[in-house]
Write an enzyme that holds these catalytic residues in place. Structure first.
Site, PDB file in Angstrom:
ATOM      1  N   ARG A  93       0.837  -1.198   0.000  1.00 26.36           N
ATOM      2  CA  ARG A  93       0.000   0.000   0.000  1.00 26.36           C
ATOM      3  C   ARG A  93       0.869   1.244   0.000  1.00 26.36           C
ATOM      4  O   ARG A  93       1.865   1.313   0.707  1.00 26.36           O
ATOM      5  CB  ARG A  93      -0.920  -0.007   1.237  1.00 26.36           C
ATOM      6  CG  ARG A  93      -1.887   1.155   1.279  1.00 26.36           C
ATOM      7  CD  ARG A  93      -2.952   0.962   2.343  1.00 26.36           C
ATOM      8  NE  ARG A  93      -2.443   1.097   3.702  1.00 26.36           N
ATOM      9  CZ  ARG A  93      -3.212   1.150   4.782  1.00 26.36           C
ATOM     10  NH1 ARG A  93      -4.539   1.057   4.653  1.00 26.36           N
ATOM     11  NH2 ARG A  93      -2.680   1.277   5.982  1.00 26.36           N
ATOM     12  N   SER A  94       0.484   2.206  -0.820  1.00 28.22           N
ATOM     13  CA  SER A  94       1.201   3.489  -0.803  1.00 28.22           C
ATOM     14  C   SER A  94       0.210   4.577  -0.444  1.00 28.22           C
ATOM     15  O   SER A  94       0.089   4.967   0.712  1.00 28.22           O
ATOM     16  CB  SER A  94       1.879   3.760  -2.152  1.00 28.22           C
ATOM     17  OG  SER A  94       0.978   3.570  -3.228  1.00 28.22           O
ATOM     18  N   GLY A  95      -0.583   5.050  -1.429  1.00 27.99           N
ATOM     19  CA  GLY A  95      -1.555   6.082  -1.118  1.00 27.99           C
ATOM     20  C   GLY A  95      -2.915   5.542  -0.724  1.00 27.99           C
ATOM     21  O   GLY A  95      -3.794   6.284  -0.297  1.00 27.99           O
ATOM     22  N   GLY A  96      -3.132   4.237  -0.888  1.00 28.70           N
ATOM     23  CA  GLY A  96      -4.415   3.655  -0.565  1.00 28.70           C
ATOM     24  C   GLY A  96      -5.508   3.984  -1.553  1.00 28.70           C
ATOM     25  O   GLY A  96      -6.691   3.868  -1.253  1.00 28.70           O
ATOM     26  N   ASP A  98      -6.497   2.447  -4.174  1.00 25.95           N
ATOM     27  CA  ASP A  98      -7.192   1.306  -4.762  1.00 25.95           C
ATOM     28  C   ASP A  98      -8.673   1.338  -4.413  1.00 25.95           C
ATOM     29  O   ASP A  98      -9.059   1.211  -3.256  1.00 25.95           O
ATOM     30  CB  ASP A  98      -6.561   0.005  -4.265  1.00 25.95           C
ATOM     31  CG  ASP A  98      -6.989  -1.204  -5.074  1.00 25.95           C
ATOM     32  OD1 ASP A  98      -8.211  -1.407  -5.221  1.00 25.95           O
ATOM     33  OD2 ASP A  98      -6.122  -1.935  -5.555  1.00 25.95           O
ATOM     34  N   SER A 103      -5.116  -3.315  -1.908  1.00 26.69           N
ATOM     35  CA  SER A 103      -3.783  -3.076  -1.353  1.00 26.69           C
ATOM     36  C   SER A 103      -3.749  -3.245   0.165  1.00 26.69           C
ATOM     37  O   SER A 103      -2.686  -3.174   0.773  1.00 26.69           O
ATOM     38  CB  SER A 103      -3.287  -1.674  -1.725  1.00 26.69           C
ATOM     39  OG  SER A 103      -4.169  -0.680  -1.210  1.00 26.69           O
ATOM     40  N   LEU A 361      -7.720   0.873 -15.070  1.00 25.64           N
ATOM     41  CA  LEU A 361      -7.205   0.237 -13.855  1.00 25.64           C
ATOM     42  C   LEU A 361      -7.252   1.165 -12.647  1.00 25.64           C
ATOM     43  O   LEU A 361      -7.467   0.720 -11.517  1.00 25.64           O
ATOM     44  CB  LEU A 361      -5.772  -0.253 -14.088  1.00 25.64           C
ATOM     45  CG  LEU A 361      -5.092  -0.928 -12.900  1.00 25.64           C
ATOM     46  CD1 LEU A 361      -5.841  -2.190 -12.479  1.00 25.64           C
ATOM     47  CD2 LEU A 361      -3.639  -1.268 -13.235  1.00 25.64           C
ATOM     48  N   ASN A 362      -7.072   2.458 -12.857  1.00 28.34           N
ATOM     49  CA  ASN A 362      -7.041   3.379 -11.731  1.00 28.34           C
ATOM     50  C   ASN A 362      -8.412   3.516 -11.063  1.00 28.34           C
ATOM     51  O   ASN A 362      -8.508   4.003  -9.935  1.00 28.34           O
ATOM     52  CB  ASN A 362      -6.554   4.758 -12.179  1.00 28.34           C
ATOM     53  CG  ASN A 362      -5.836   5.504 -11.089  1.00 28.34           C
ATOM     54  OD1 ASN A 362      -5.118   4.914 -10.289  1.00 28.34           O
ATOM     55  ND2 ASN A 362      -6.034   6.811 -11.024  1.00 28.34           N
ATOM     56  N   TYR A 363      -9.458   3.093 -11.764  1.00 29.08           N
ATOM     57  CA  TYR A 363     -10.796   3.008 -11.166  1.00 29.08           C
ATOM     58  C   TYR A 363     -11.120   1.521 -10.979  1.00 29.08           C
ATOM     59  O   TYR A 363     -12.095   1.006 -11.492  1.00 29.08           O
ATOM     60  CB  TYR A 363     -11.853   3.654 -12.067  1.00 29.08           C
ATOM     61  CG  TYR A 363     -11.614   5.100 -12.406  1.00 29.08           C
ATOM     62  CD1 TYR A 363     -10.935   5.952 -11.540  1.00 29.08           C
ATOM     63  CD2 TYR A 363     -12.080   5.647 -13.608  1.00 29.08           C
ATOM     64  CE1 TYR A 363     -10.717   7.286 -11.851  1.00 29.08           C
ATOM     65  CE2 TYR A 363     -11.883   6.984 -13.918  1.00 29.08           C
ATOM     66  CZ  TYR A 363     -11.194   7.798 -13.044  1.00 29.08           C
ATOM     67  OH  TYR A 363     -10.983   9.118 -13.357  1.00 29.08           O
TER      68      TYR A 363
END
Length: 422
Positions: A93-96, A98, A103, A361-363
């Site tokens: 997980r980075s920014g969460g 997803d 993540s 993918l980003n959505y």
């Protein structure tokens, strides 16, 4: 065919933690960055800080073993090695961001490798390149490159199908420096259409361009705001004019709402009767839901990059990308909201891309296909993978086979290594 996986019984956390704590890193011990999964305030605050969707705000203590908030490369190495050697799955997980929480959730024993501490940014303006660590937020990145060009923003509320139909014909053919988004949303039980623009130039020039290509909007100079590029990022976050840019450096602390999103790509203009059907589907949502359909134009520079040049394949031939979005505050409204999103998606089917029905993918959307947490069925992966990556999926599977042949890094919508298919 299924990829061979480790047993799904919950491993002892002692072995994993013992491995971590014995990892040689005298300059930066990892001990203070391990949060074992319990119901304490410290653990919960660590879990919730980058959990963006309230649908996933409750940790599964049956499967989540710990969160490791890595501060350097050694911490990442230790977490990966110790997890793999003890049969523990990793979610990174980075920014969460997803949308489906992949993540930080899993139905099998796992640890979260949280990268929010790794947030350095190096910007090289002459070469137009930047090196951004995974934990950096967009706000931090925007702040670093705030010396970019001045821009213009405009929002205009319009009713009627005709103007939205005309938007489809011209939005992807405008100047490269002009982005003009269309947003259909439910307001007071009716549909409003709002148009948001960002233009790399002066307001007078923008008015002339828009009125020539889309005179139906009736754009006037007073509709426009001139501001620095950095301030436009606040505009897109729907923050009031005058909000200090320092808010871009704020970090989240907990999720604020339940939400669900889906996406589509449109290659031919949606007929007016199709727009009407989509609007009618939007109006069927619960009155307490925020619901909208966001149309983001492509064309311009997007058309100049070959589809196979990067993993992102949605290039020339797409007029615009659609995001369907709804959010709600009452947990009891979750099932009804998810069902309505599926119905809206079904209504849109005749008017969007097909074979495959492409997705962004980003959505992330778990409905378009998924695998169990600890099992990767290649045939199923090809269903969702072809929608996200189209013709690039095969090459991505080959890359996966080269660098992760045992498929250690995986989630419900991950790419399988190519070698497993016969």
């Amino acid at each position: 065919m299924n990829i061979s996986e480790a047993a799904v019984t919950k491993p002892g956390i002692g072995e994993f933690l013992g491995c971590l704590r014995s990892w040689p890193s005298p300059e930066s011990p990892i001990t203070d960055d391990i949060f074992t999964a319990d119901n304490t305030t410290t653990f919960l605050s660590s879990y919730l800080a980058y959990t963006k969707n309230t649908r996933f705000e409750s940790p599964n203590y049956q499967t989540l073993l710990a969160i490791v908030t890595a501060k350097n490369l050694s911490h990442i190495q230790a977490t990966v090695v110790c997890a793999k050697s003890n049969g523990v799955q990793i979610r990174i997980r980075s920014g969460g961001h997803d949308y489906e929480g992949l993540s930080y959730i899993s139905s099998v024993p796992f640890v979260i490798l949280d990268l929010f501490n790794l947030r350095s940014i190096t910007v090289d303006v002459p070469s137009k390149q930047a090196w951004v660590e995974a934990g950096a937020t967009l706000g931090e990145l925007y702040t670093k490159i705030s010396d970019a060009s001045e821009t213009v923003n405009k929002t205009l509320e319009q009713g009627g199908i005709d103007v939205l139909y005309k938007w489809q014909l011209v939005s992807s053919k405008l100047l490269d420096g002009l982005f003009l988004r269309a947003l259909s949303q439910v307001v007071n039980r009716t549909i409003t259409v709002e148009f948001y623009a960002q233009f790399l130039g002066r307001a007078d020039e923008l008015v002339a361009i828009v009125n020539q290509s889309l005179p139906e909007l009736g754009l006037k100079r007073q509709d426009c705001l001139e501001m620095s590029w950095l301030n436009t990022t606040l505009f897109w976050e729907d923050l009031p004019v005058g909000t200090p840019t320092s808010v871009l450096l704020d970090r989240p602390s907990k999720p604020e709402k339940f939400f669900k999103s889906k996406s589509d790509y449109v290659k031919k203009p949606i007929p007016k009767e199709g727009i009407k059907k989509l609007w009618e589907a939007l109006l069927e949502f619960n009155n307490n839901n925020i619901v909208y359909m966001q149309w983001n134009p492509y064309g311009g520079v997007m058309d100049t990059v070959p589809a196979a040049a990067t993993p992102f394949p949605h290039r020339k031939g797409n007029l615009f990308e659609v995001q369907y979005y709804t959010s709600w505050l009452d947990a009891n409204a979750t099932m009804g909201s998810l069902d309505m999103m599926k119905k809206l998606y079904e209504v849109a089917e005749p008017y969007v891309s097909s074979n495959p029905r492409e997705a962004f993918l980003n959505y992330r959307d778990i409905d378009i296909g998924s695998n169990p947490s600890n099992e990767t069925n290649v045939e199923e992966a090809e269903i969702y993978g072809s929608k996200y990556f189209v013709g690039n999926l095969k090459r991505l599977m080959e890359v996966k086979a080269k660098y992760d042949p045992e498929n250690f890094f995986k989630n419900e919508q991950s790419i399988p290594p190519a070698r497993v298919k016969q």
